[in-house]
Design a protein around this motif. Structure first.
Motif, PDB file in Angstrom:
ATOM      1  N   ILE A   1       0.906  -1.201  -0.091  1.00 23.23           N
ATOM      2  CA  ILE A   1      -0.080  -0.036  -0.069  1.00 23.23           C
ATOM      3  C   ILE A   1       0.955   1.273  -0.030  1.00 23.23           C
ATOM      4  CG2 ILE A   1      -1.856   1.345   1.197  1.00 23.23           C
ATOM      5  CD1 ILE A   1      -2.805  -1.437   2.422  1.00 23.23           C
ATOM      6  N   VAL A   2       0.713   2.141  -0.803  1.00 26.86           N
ATOM      7  CA  VAL A   2       1.570   3.297  -1.223  1.00 26.86           C
ATOM      8  C   VAL A   2       0.629   4.658  -0.807  1.00 26.86           C
ATOM      9  CG1 VAL A   2       3.015   4.738  -2.535  1.00 26.86           C
ATOM     10  CG2 VAL A   2       2.709   1.981  -3.016  1.00 26.86           C
ATOM     11  N   PHE A   3       0.962   5.384   0.079  1.00 27.97           N
ATOM     12  CA  PHE A   3       0.607   6.566   0.641  1.00 27.97           C
ATOM     13  C   PHE A   3       0.916   7.847  -0.049  1.00 27.97           C
ATOM     14  CE2 PHE A   3      -0.047   3.632   4.101  1.00 27.97           C
ATOM     15  CZ  PHE A   3      -1.504   3.518   4.095  1.00 27.97           C
TER      16      PHE A   3
ATOM     17  N   MET B   1     -13.826   4.662  -2.459  1.00 29.39           N
ATOM     18  CA  MET B   1     -13.495   4.571  -0.907  1.00 29.39           C
ATOM     19  C   MET B   1     -12.143   4.218  -0.704  1.00 29.39           C
ATOM     20  SD  MET B   1     -17.348   3.443   0.580  1.00 29.39           S
ATOM     21  CE  MET B   1     -16.753   3.335   2.203  1.00 29.39           C
ATOM     22  N   ALA B   2     -11.220   4.578  -1.500  1.00 27.61           N
ATOM     23  CA  ALA B   2      -9.867   3.904  -1.475  1.00 27.61           C
ATOM     24  C   ALA B   2      -8.991   4.193  -0.059  1.00 27.61           C
ATOM     25  CB  ALA B   2      -8.941   4.474  -2.559  1.00 27.61           C
ATOM     26  N   LYS B   3      -9.433   5.125   0.742  1.00 22.62           N
ATOM     27  CA  LYS B   3      -9.015   5.752   2.013  1.00 22.62           C
ATOM     28  C   LYS B   3      -9.532   4.627   2.879  1.00 22.62           C
ATOM     29  CE  LYS B   3      -9.620  10.197   1.867  1.00 22.62           C
ATOM     30  NZ  LYS B   3      -9.714  11.432   2.171  1.00 22.62           N
ATOM     31  N   GLU B   4     -10.641   4.518   3.003  1.00 19.92           N
ATOM     32  CA  GLU B   4     -11.302   3.581   3.581  1.00 19.92           C
ATOM     33  C   GLU B   4     -10.907   1.996   3.470  1.00 19.92           C
ATOM     34  OE1 GLU B   4     -14.340   6.988   3.237  1.00 19.92           O
ATOM     35  OE2 GLU B   4     -12.564   5.754   1.958  1.00 19.92           O
ATOM     36  N   LEU B   5     -10.693   1.839   2.549  1.00 17.78           N
ATOM     37  CA  LEU B   5     -10.122   0.506   1.922  1.00 17.78           C
ATOM     38  C   LEU B   5      -8.817   0.285   2.685  1.00 17.78           C
ATOM     39  CD1 LEU B   5     -10.356  -2.365   0.629  1.00 17.78           C
ATOM     40  CD2 LEU B   5      -9.437  -1.218  -1.499  1.00 17.78           C
TER      41      LEU B   5
ATOM     42  N   GLY C   1      -4.602  10.201  -6.659  1.00 15.11           N
ATOM     43  CA  GLY C   1      -5.212  10.531  -5.125  1.00 15.11           C
ATOM     44  C   GLY C   1      -4.222  10.468  -3.921  1.00 15.11           C
ATOM     45  N   LEU C   2      -4.537   9.832  -3.124  1.00 11.44           N
ATOM     46  CA  LEU C   2      -3.588   9.854  -1.742  1.00 11.44           C
ATOM     47  C   LEU C   2      -3.327   8.327  -1.487  1.00 11.44           C
ATOM     48  CD1 LEU C   2      -5.572  12.407   0.439  1.00 11.44           C
ATOM     49  CD2 LEU C   2      -3.826  12.632  -1.016  1.00 11.44           C
ATOM     50  N   VAL C   3      -3.742   7.450  -2.075  1.00  8.86           N
ATOM     51  CA  VAL C   3      -3.039   6.038  -1.893  1.00  8.86           C
ATOM     52  C   VAL C   3      -3.200   5.159  -3.044  1.00  8.86           C
ATOM     53  CG1 VAL C   3      -5.402   5.313  -1.016  1.00  8.86           C
ATOM     54  CG2 VAL C   3      -3.410   4.048  -0.149  1.00  8.86           C
ATOM     55  N   LYS C   4      -2.389   4.273  -3.317  1.00  6.07           N
ATOM     56  CA  LYS C   4      -2.673   3.387  -4.332  1.00  6.07           C
ATOM     57  C   LYS C   4      -2.173   1.722  -3.733  1.00  6.07           C
ATOM     58  CE  LYS C   4       2.112   3.631  -6.567  1.00  6.07           C
ATOM     59  NZ  LYS C   4       2.738   3.802  -7.723  1.00  6.07           N
ATOM     60  N   PHE C   5      -2.838   0.663  -4.456  1.00  5.83           N
ATOM     61  CA  PHE C   5      -2.539  -0.490  -3.954  1.00  5.83           C
ATOM     62  C   PHE C   5      -1.854  -1.442  -5.230  1.00  5.83           C
ATOM     63  CE2 PHE C   5      -6.290   1.396  -2.079  1.00  5.83           C
ATOM     64  CZ  PHE C   5      -6.321   0.962  -0.982  1.00  5.83           C
ATOM     65  N   MET C   6      -0.889  -1.952  -5.011  1.00  6.27           N
ATOM     66  CA  MET C   6       0.093  -2.482  -5.775  1.00  6.27           C
ATOM     67  C   MET C   6      -0.097  -3.923  -5.599  1.00  6.27           C
ATOM     68  SD  MET C   6       1.191   0.067  -7.128  1.00  6.27           S
ATOM     69  CE  MET C   6       2.571  -0.437  -8.420  1.00  6.27           C
TER      70      MET C   6
ATOM     71  N   ALA D   1      -0.013   9.756   6.714  1.00  6.46           N
ATOM     72  CA  ALA D   1       0.635   9.124   5.665  1.00  6.46           C
ATOM     73  C   ALA D   1      -0.070   9.659   4.415  1.00  6.46           C
ATOM     74  CB  ALA D   1       0.690   7.718   5.717  1.00  6.46           C
ATOM     75  N   MET D   2      -1.362   9.891   4.540  1.00  4.06           N
ATOM     76  CA  MET D   2      -2.124  10.499   3.368  1.00  4.06           C
ATOM     77  C   MET D   2      -2.422  12.049   3.284  1.00  4.06           C
ATOM     78  SD  MET D   2      -5.493   7.698   3.643  1.00  4.06           S
ATOM     79  CE  MET D   2      -5.514   6.138   3.326  1.00  4.06           C
ATOM     80  N   ALA D   3      -1.473  12.628   4.051  1.00  4.64           N
ATOM     81  CA  ALA D   3      -1.405  14.062   3.807  1.00  4.64           C
ATOM     82  C   ALA D   3      -1.116  14.616   2.616  1.00  4.64           C
ATOM     83  CB  ALA D   3      -0.509  14.768   5.050  1.00  4.64           C
ATOM     84  N   GLY D   4      -0.318  13.841   1.886  1.00  2.00           N
ATOM     85  CA  GLY D   4      -0.026  14.138   0.485  1.00  2.00           C
ATOM     86  C   GLY D   4       1.322  14.959   0.190  1.00  2.00           C
ATOM     87  N   LYS D   5       2.288  14.680   1.170  1.00  4.71           N
ATOM     88  CA  LYS D   5       3.462  15.450   0.976  1.00  4.71           C
ATOM     89  C   LYS D   5       4.683  14.461   0.531  1.00  4.71           C
ATOM     90  CE  LYS D   5       2.057  18.711   4.693  1.00  4.71           C
ATOM     91  NZ  LYS D   5       2.235  19.459   5.932  1.00  4.71           N
ATOM     92  N   VAL D   6       4.671  13.366   1.426  1.00  2.30           N
ATOM     93  CA  VAL D   6       5.905  12.416   1.029  1.00  2.30           C
ATOM     94  C   VAL D   6       5.456  11.025   0.724  1.00  2.30           C
ATOM     95  CG1 VAL D   6       8.041  11.476   1.989  1.00  2.30           C
ATOM     96  CG2 VAL D   6       7.510  13.915   2.616  1.00  2.30           C
TER      97      VAL D   6
END
Length: 518
Positions: free
Chosen positions: A351-353, A441-445, A402-407, A464-469
């Protein structure tokens, strides 16, 4: 919003589309037969025995199959198997074509059987003779395809065959009975209902006014009465009042119809809804059969997964199952017909934030270069940069991922991710991406998948989902993901949903739309 429609009954699926034989019955003219003798209503055992003895005396080469043939009629009140009224049914057609295409199959009385399907033949068989010839063919064919079995349950296999679409399904049923999933049998039950509708004369096209005007509650129209009848036949209405007034009762039925078929949950009857209701019941039968065939291709060993993510492309929906229960359901949008989302199964391992988005070179060449040429500040305005010759978008709320991806490793390099384009989920047809799966609902997932990792508190996830790093986390337990393609499904209440064939995969399996059933 398209509703995914209860995938809890299909646990752990491996989605590889199997081939599905088309039946060219439109070119096959069934020969009607006389009905001078019939098993039907022959309750006297002596009469039954006389009829069978007479048949096997005249067709002596079939005498060795007598016990197997007669076992097929034992629990059918000795009525015909391969006939509906005065014509051979489609199961008879399937059997005949499969047998004809089987290498090295010696068919006793093949000439006579061929005559049954030849409208130009002058031969005149009683319906009992014709039916028993086809039953004999069924036994011969089944013996050929089960040569390694000492004992074959012909009557049980026939019972299944008459509910299935292919001979292969029937012959496989004895072996695979324990490996099929509940969804298969749910579809089978619905199939029986739709076959009955197909045989009846109750399913009539809904005729509307021209030009069509959307129908809303309190409207009065002849179309309303027709819709009411249709929803009664489909089970969304308990009774058909024949009223042409759009009342509360019809409102509830329309809502039920829309929800189970994945339309937006409102009371408006638009032209697209009438068009869907007017799909011939024979086409619905084909769709059910095609999806039953897909389920038969599922790998049984995957049924024990107690945690998985499942995405059904036609219904634009995702579910996350944990400990055998659905804990999250979300809308998705998928690849366009030109950039289809691949149908396969894999394992989510990361999971990549706040991810970077490395723009595929094809998008750079086909889209970005023109935009950059027109606006020299395009990259900066879209939070993009060039690193080692590649264009990438920096983390942030406007990032395309967005703010998260699933690999999940796969040769097509597709993955699931969040999206800033939330308004796209308001569309019913959601084929917008270049192949990846965009999750509402990616964040909830992500939060649900990390519940077994104590270090990932809600506070840490939010940070982690703040979108900075960019922050990549490797899962210690990989989560299976199944990207599937079902255009019909049945929920736990036995209600069937039909979804659009967005990638025309149904059409690929059945290009001439000739597969029918009785």
């Amino acid at each position: 919003m398209r509703t995914f429609y209860s995938f809890t009954v299909i646990l752990g699926l491996s989605f590889f589309v199997s081939s599905f034989a088309t039946i060219e019955n439109e070119n096959l003219k069934y020969k009607k037969t006389s009905n001078t003798i019939s098993f039907k209503n022959s309750d006297n055992d002596d009469v039954k025995e006389n009829i069978s003895n007479d048949f096997f005396k005249r067709y002596s080469d079939l005498k060795k199959y007598k016990s197997e043939v007669m076992s097929l009629y034992k629990n059918r009140t000795l009525g015909t198997i391969w006939y509906d009224e005065d014509e051979i049914n489609e199961f008879g057609s399937i059997l005949y074509q499969k047998a004809k295409k089987t290498n090295d199959l010696v068919i006793p009385y093949q000439k006579e059987i061929d005559q049954l399907f030849d409208s130009s033949s002058d031969a005149n068989f009683s319906r009992t003779d014709a039916d028993m010839l086809l039953s004999s063919l069924y036994v011969v064919y089944t013996k050929k395809n089960n040569a390694d079995k000492k004992k074959i349950a012909y009557d049980a296999m026939l019972k299944d065959f008459l509910n299935y679409s292919t001979i292969e399904e029937a012959t496989a049923k004895v072996e695979d009975d324990g490996n099929l999933y509940d969804q298969y049998y749910k579809l089978q039950d619905v199939l029986k209902k739709y076959k009955k509708l197909e045989r009846s004369s109750k399913w009539k096209p809904i005729v509307t006014e021209v030009p069509y005007k959307e129908l809303r509650p309190d409207a009065v129209s002849s179309t309303i009465a027709q819709v009411r009848t249709r929803l009664y036949l489909l089970g969304d209405l308990k009774q058909d009042s024949k009223s042409d007034f759009y009342d509360r009762e019809l409102m509830d039925a329309v809502m039920k119809y829309k929800v189970r078929n994945g339309f937006k949950p409102n009371y408006i009857l638009a032209e697209e809804h009438i068009k869907e209701m007017n799909i011939p019941v024979s086409d619905k039968v084909k769709t059910l059969m095609l999806n039953m065939e897909r389920i038969r291709a599922i790998s049984p060993q995957l049924v024990n997964n107690d945690e998985f993510v499942m995405v059904n492309v036609p219904s634009y929906e995702l579910i996350y199952v944990k400990n055998g229960k659905v804990v999250l359901t979300s809308s998705v949008f998928v690849g366009s017909p030109l950039t289809k989302t691949t149908i396969f199964n894999g394992e989510i391992d990361r999971i990549v934030f706040s991810p970077y988005w490395t723009v595929p070179q094809s998008i750079v060449d086909n889209e970005l270069k023109l935009k950059i040429a027109a606006d020299k500040n395009y990259l900066a305005e879209h939070n993009m940069e060039v690193v080692n010759g590649q264009v990438r978008q920096k983390p942030g709320p406007g990032n395309s991922l967005g703010l998260v991806k699933f690999m999940f490793p796969n040769p097509d390099d597709i993955y699931m991710h969040d999206t800033p384009s939330k308004t796209l989920f308001d569309f019913e047809k959601r084929t917008f991406s270049h192949g990846c799966i965009n999750v509402k609902m990616a964040k909830e997932l992500a939060a649900a998948m990390l519940q077994d990792y104590p270090e990932w508190t809600q506070e840490k996830i939010d940070k982690a989902m703040a979108g900075k790093v960019e922050n990549s986390f490797k899962l210690s337990k990989k989560v299976p993901i199944y990207i599937c393609y079902f255009t019909s499904l049945v929920n736990e209440n036995g209600e069937v949903g039909f979804f659009p064939d967005v990638y025309e995969k149904d059409a690929e399996l059945n290009p001439e739309k000739t597969l029918t059933a009785n």
